[in-house]
Design a protein around this motif. Structure first.
Motif, PDB file in Angstrom:
ATOM      1  N   ILE A 113       0.834  -1.203   0.000  1.00 56.18           N
ATOM      2  CA  ILE A 113       0.000   0.000   0.000  1.00 56.18           C
ATOM      3  C   ILE A 113       0.868   1.251   0.000  1.00 56.18           C
ATOM      4  O   ILE A 113       0.615   2.191  -0.762  1.00 56.18           O
ATOM      5  N   VAL A 114       1.902   1.263   0.824  1.00 52.24           N
ATOM      6  CA  VAL A 114       2.799   2.419   0.897  1.00 52.24           C
ATOM      7  C   VAL A 114       3.493   2.644  -0.445  1.00 52.24           C
ATOM      8  O   VAL A 114       3.666   3.786  -0.882  1.00 52.24           O
ATOM      9  N   GLN A 115       3.862   1.562  -1.122  1.00 52.71           N
ATOM     10  CA  GLN A 115       4.503   1.687  -2.434  1.00 52.71           C
ATOM     11  C   GLN A 115       3.517   2.152  -3.498  1.00 52.71           C
ATOM     12  O   GLN A 115       3.796   3.093  -4.234  1.00 52.71           O
ATOM     13  N   GLU A 116       2.388   1.468  -3.590  1.00 53.57           N
ATOM     14  CA  GLU A 116       1.456   1.724  -4.693  1.00 53.57           C
ATOM     15  C   GLU A 116       0.644   2.994  -4.501  1.00 53.57           C
ATOM     16  O   GLU A 116       0.415   3.728  -5.445  1.00 53.57           O
ATOM     17  N   TRP A 117       0.173   3.252  -3.305  1.00 58.29           N
ATOM     18  CA  TRP A 117      -0.661   4.419  -3.074  1.00 58.29           C
ATOM     19  C   TRP A 117       0.144   5.619  -2.605  1.00 58.29           C
ATOM     20  O   TRP A 117      -0.202   6.744  -2.905  1.00 58.29           O
ATOM     21  N   GLY A 118       1.188   5.358  -1.834  1.00 63.70           N
ATOM     22  CA  GLY A 118       1.985   6.455  -1.290  1.00 63.70           C
ATOM     23  C   GLY A 118       3.154   6.855  -2.159  1.00 63.70           C
ATOM     24  O   GLY A 118       3.787   7.876  -1.923  1.00 63.70           O
ATOM     25  N   GLY A 119       3.478   6.031  -3.148  1.00 61.31           N
ATOM     26  CA  GLY A 119       4.589   6.337  -4.037  1.00 61.31           C
ATOM     27  C   GLY A 119       5.959   6.193  -3.404  1.00 61.31           C
ATOM     28  O   GLY A 119       6.945   6.714  -3.924  1.00 61.31           O
ATOM     29  N   ALA A 120       6.044   5.482  -2.291  1.00 67.09           N
ATOM     30  CA  ALA A 120       7.331   5.294  -1.623  1.00 67.09           C
ATOM     31  C   ALA A 120       8.177   4.277  -2.378  1.00 67.09           C
ATOM     32  O   ALA A 120       7.664   3.424  -3.093  1.00 67.09           O
ATOM     33  N   VAL A 145      11.940   2.235   1.390  1.00 64.70           N
ATOM     34  CA  VAL A 145      11.181   2.957   2.420  1.00 64.70           C
ATOM     35  C   VAL A 145       9.985   2.108   2.870  1.00 64.70           C
ATOM     36  O   VAL A 145       9.707   1.984   4.065  1.00 64.70           O
ATOM     37  N   ALA A 146       9.289   1.513   1.910  1.00 61.24           N
ATOM     38  CA  ALA A 146       8.134   0.674   2.231  1.00 61.24           C
ATOM     39  C   ALA A 146       8.558  -0.514   3.096  1.00 61.24           C
ATOM     40  O   ALA A 146       7.856  -0.874   4.048  1.00 61.24           O
ATOM     41  N   SER A 147       9.692  -1.090   2.778  1.00 63.56           N
ATOM     42  CA  SER A 147      10.198  -2.224   3.549  1.00 63.56           C
ATOM     43  C   SER A 147      10.524  -1.815   4.982  1.00 63.56           C
ATOM     44  O   SER A 147      10.162  -2.523   5.931  1.00 63.56           O
TER      45      SER A 147
END
Length: 115
Positions: free
Chosen positions: A78-85, A89-91
């Motif tokens: 979610i952080v990668q796909e929606w937040g663009g992280a 960072v997501a890990s």
């Protein structure tokens, strides 16, 4: 196959396996709760029965660990796909989230099952 593809496949695998484990734990938990409620037990009476129970501690401890595997994988996506992280960072965020789940979850298990 590159390393990113392998890492994604592993994450997919672990999330699906942990979901299967969680499904079993949720069903058992709901059955226990329905039994307790139908029996008219109060929260205090339930705690009296769970205090000092190794079985309760192990069951809910494993429940917490399954959550600590399952939830952070989804949070990272979610952080990668929606937040663009970035994946890094997501890990890191998901690792932090896993640590919080383990610490708070096991503290709750200790509170319910320890004597």
């Amino acid at each position: 196959m590159n390393e990113d593809t392998i890492a994604q496949a592993r994450a997919w695998y672990w999330q699906r396996i942990s979901a299967m484990v969680l499904a079993i734990f949720v069903v058992i938990h709901l059955v226990i709760m329905m039994y307790a409620i139908r029996g008219g037990l109060s929260a205090a009476e339930i705690l009296d029965r769970t205090q000092g129970s190794l079985l309760v501690g192990v069951f809910y401890g494993l429940f917490v660990l399954a959550c600590a595997v399952h939830v952070p994988i989804g949070i990272a996506k979610i952080v990668q796909e929606w937040g663009g992280a970035s994946p890094r960072v997501a890990s890191r965020l998901s690792q932090l989230f896993a640590a919080v789940i383990v610490i708070m979850g096991l503290a709750a298990v200790w509170g319910v099952s320890a004597q």
